[in-house]
Design a protein around this motif. Structure first.
Motif, PDB file in Angstrom:
ATOM      1  N   GLU A   9       0.826  -1.207   0.000  1.00  0.00           N
ATOM      2  CA  GLU A   9       0.000   0.000   0.000  1.00  0.00           C
ATOM      3  C   GLU A   9       0.861   1.258   0.000  1.00  0.00           C
ATOM      4  OE1 GLU A   9      -2.610  -0.261   3.341  1.00  0.00           O
ATOM      5  OE2 GLU A   9      -3.687  -1.990   2.521  1.00  0.00           O
ATOM      6  N   LYS A  10       1.950   1.225   0.766  1.00  0.00           N
ATOM      7  CA  LYS A  10       2.864   2.372   0.820  1.00  0.00           C
ATOM      8  C   LYS A  10       3.479   2.630  -0.547  1.00  0.00           C
ATOM      9  CE  LYS A  10       5.518   3.667   4.855  1.00  0.00           C
ATOM     10  NZ  LYS A  10       6.589   3.319   5.750  1.00  0.00           N
ATOM     11  N   ILE A  11       3.916   1.572  -1.196  1.00  0.00           N
ATOM     12  CA  ILE A  11       4.540   1.711  -2.519  1.00  0.00           C
ATOM     13  C   ILE A  11       3.521   2.212  -3.531  1.00  0.00           C
ATOM     14  CG2 ILE A  11       5.564   0.404  -4.419  1.00  0.00           C
ATOM     15  CD1 ILE A  11       6.967  -1.309  -2.289  1.00  0.00           C
ATOM     16  N   GLU A  12       2.295   1.718  -3.473  1.00  0.00           N
ATOM     17  CA  GLU A  12       1.255   2.182  -4.388  1.00  0.00           C
ATOM     18  C   GLU A  12       0.946   3.664  -4.180  1.00  0.00           C
ATOM     19  OE1 GLU A  12      -2.093  -0.367  -3.810  1.00  0.00           O
ATOM     20  OE2 GLU A  12      -1.232  -1.992  -5.046  1.00  0.00           O
ATOM     21  N   ARG A  13       0.900   4.102  -2.915  1.00  0.00           N
ATOM     22  CA  ARG A  13       0.654   5.529  -2.627  1.00  0.00           C
ATOM     23  C   ARG A  13       1.766   6.396  -3.185  1.00  0.00           C
ATOM     24  NH1 ARG A  13      -1.266   4.841   3.340  1.00  0.00           N
ATOM     25  NH2 ARG A  13       0.889   4.229   3.422  1.00  0.00           N
ATOM     26  N   ASN A  16       1.500   6.541  -6.966  1.00  0.00           N
ATOM     27  CA  ASN A  16       0.407   7.436  -7.361  1.00  0.00           C
ATOM     28  C   ASN A  16       0.794   8.896  -7.194  1.00  0.00           C
ATOM     29  OD1 ASN A  16      -1.288   5.349  -8.098  1.00  0.00           O
ATOM     30  ND2 ASN A  16      -2.250   5.207  -6.070  1.00  0.00           N
ATOM     31  N   ARG A  17       1.497   9.219  -6.106  1.00  0.00           N
ATOM     32  CA  ARG A  17       1.969  10.598  -5.904  1.00  0.00           C
ATOM     33  C   ARG A  17       2.932  11.013  -6.995  1.00  0.00           C
ATOM     34  NH1 ARG A  17       4.183  11.048  -0.097  1.00  0.00           N
ATOM     35  NH2 ARG A  17       3.597   8.885   0.031  1.00  0.00           N
ATOM     36  N   MET A  18       3.841  10.106  -7.377  1.00  0.00           N
ATOM     37  CA  MET A  18       4.808  10.420  -8.422  1.00  0.00           C
ATOM     38  C   MET A  18       4.109  10.627  -9.773  1.00  0.00           C
ATOM     39  SD  MET A  18       7.932   7.896  -7.337  1.00  0.00           S
ATOM     40  CE  MET A  18       8.914   8.212  -8.768  1.00  0.00           C
ATOM     41  N   LYS A  19       3.120   9.803 -10.089  1.00  0.00           N
ATOM     42  CA  LYS A  19       2.371   9.969 -11.341  1.00  0.00           C
ATOM     43  C   LYS A  19       1.611  11.288 -11.339  1.00  0.00           C
ATOM     44  CE  LYS A  19       1.786   5.064 -12.318  1.00  0.00           C
ATOM     45  NZ  LYS A  19       0.836   3.923 -12.342  1.00  0.00           N
ATOM     46  N   GLU A  24       0.998  17.015 -13.181  1.00  0.00           N
ATOM     47  CA  GLU A  24       0.790  18.407 -12.787  1.00  0.00           C
ATOM     48  C   GLU A  24       2.067  19.242 -12.850  1.00  0.00           C
ATOM     49  OE1 GLU A  24      -0.917  18.249  -8.928  1.00  0.00           O
ATOM     50  OE2 GLU A  24      -2.789  17.378  -9.645  1.00  0.00           O
ATOM     51  N   GLN A  25       3.065  18.745 -13.549  1.00  0.00           N
ATOM     52  CA  GLN A  25       4.340  19.460 -13.621  1.00  0.00           C
ATOM     53  C   GLN A  25       4.137  20.815 -14.301  1.00  0.00           C
ATOM     54  OE1 GLN A  25       7.348  17.333 -15.711  1.00  0.00           O
ATOM     55  NE2 GLN A  25       8.984  18.617 -14.971  1.00  0.00           N
ATOM     56  N   GLN A  26       4.695  21.841 -13.697  1.00  0.00           N
ATOM     57  CA  GLN A  26       4.561  23.201 -14.201  1.00  0.00           C
ATOM     58  C   GLN A  26       5.356  23.375 -15.494  1.00  0.00           C
ATOM     59  OE1 GLN A  26       3.463  26.342 -12.674  1.00  0.00           O
ATOM     60  NE2 GLN A  26       2.277  25.302 -11.120  1.00  0.00           N
TER      61      GLN A  26
END
Length: 89
Positions: A9-13, A16-19, A24-26
């Motif tokens: 679950e930690k790795i999936e979170r 997901n944050r990295m994706k 949303e990269q400026q």
């Protein structure tokens, strides 16, 4: 097994944050607009205070820069608060 589920679950979170961060990269234009907005939020109160102070000082007899310096300093403080609130948001 509970440790493996927690790790999964930690790795999936994190994945997901990295994706989400990649999506949303400026862009360069977005960053330029952001920095320009910060500059205006800082500079406009300072310039407004300088003009208003100069106008008030010109109404007084003799040479005076009291209003000009006071309102420039007030503009610096207001500009700093504006920038802080904008960044915090």
């Amino acid at each position: 097994m509970p440790k493996l589920n927690g790790l999964k679950e930690k790795i999936e979170r994190q994945a997901n944050r990295m994706k989400k961060a990649e999506r949303e990269q400026q862009t360069l234009i977005g960053q330029t607009i952001y920095i320009g907005t910060l500059g205006l939020l800082l500079v406009l109160p300072i310039v407004g205070g300088a003009y208003l102070g100069h106008w008030l000082d010109s109404m007084m007899d003799g040479y005076s820069i009291r209003w000009t310096t006071s309102l420039i300093l007030l503009g610096v403080m207001m500009g700093a608060v504006n920038v802080y609130l904008f960044i915090k948001e």
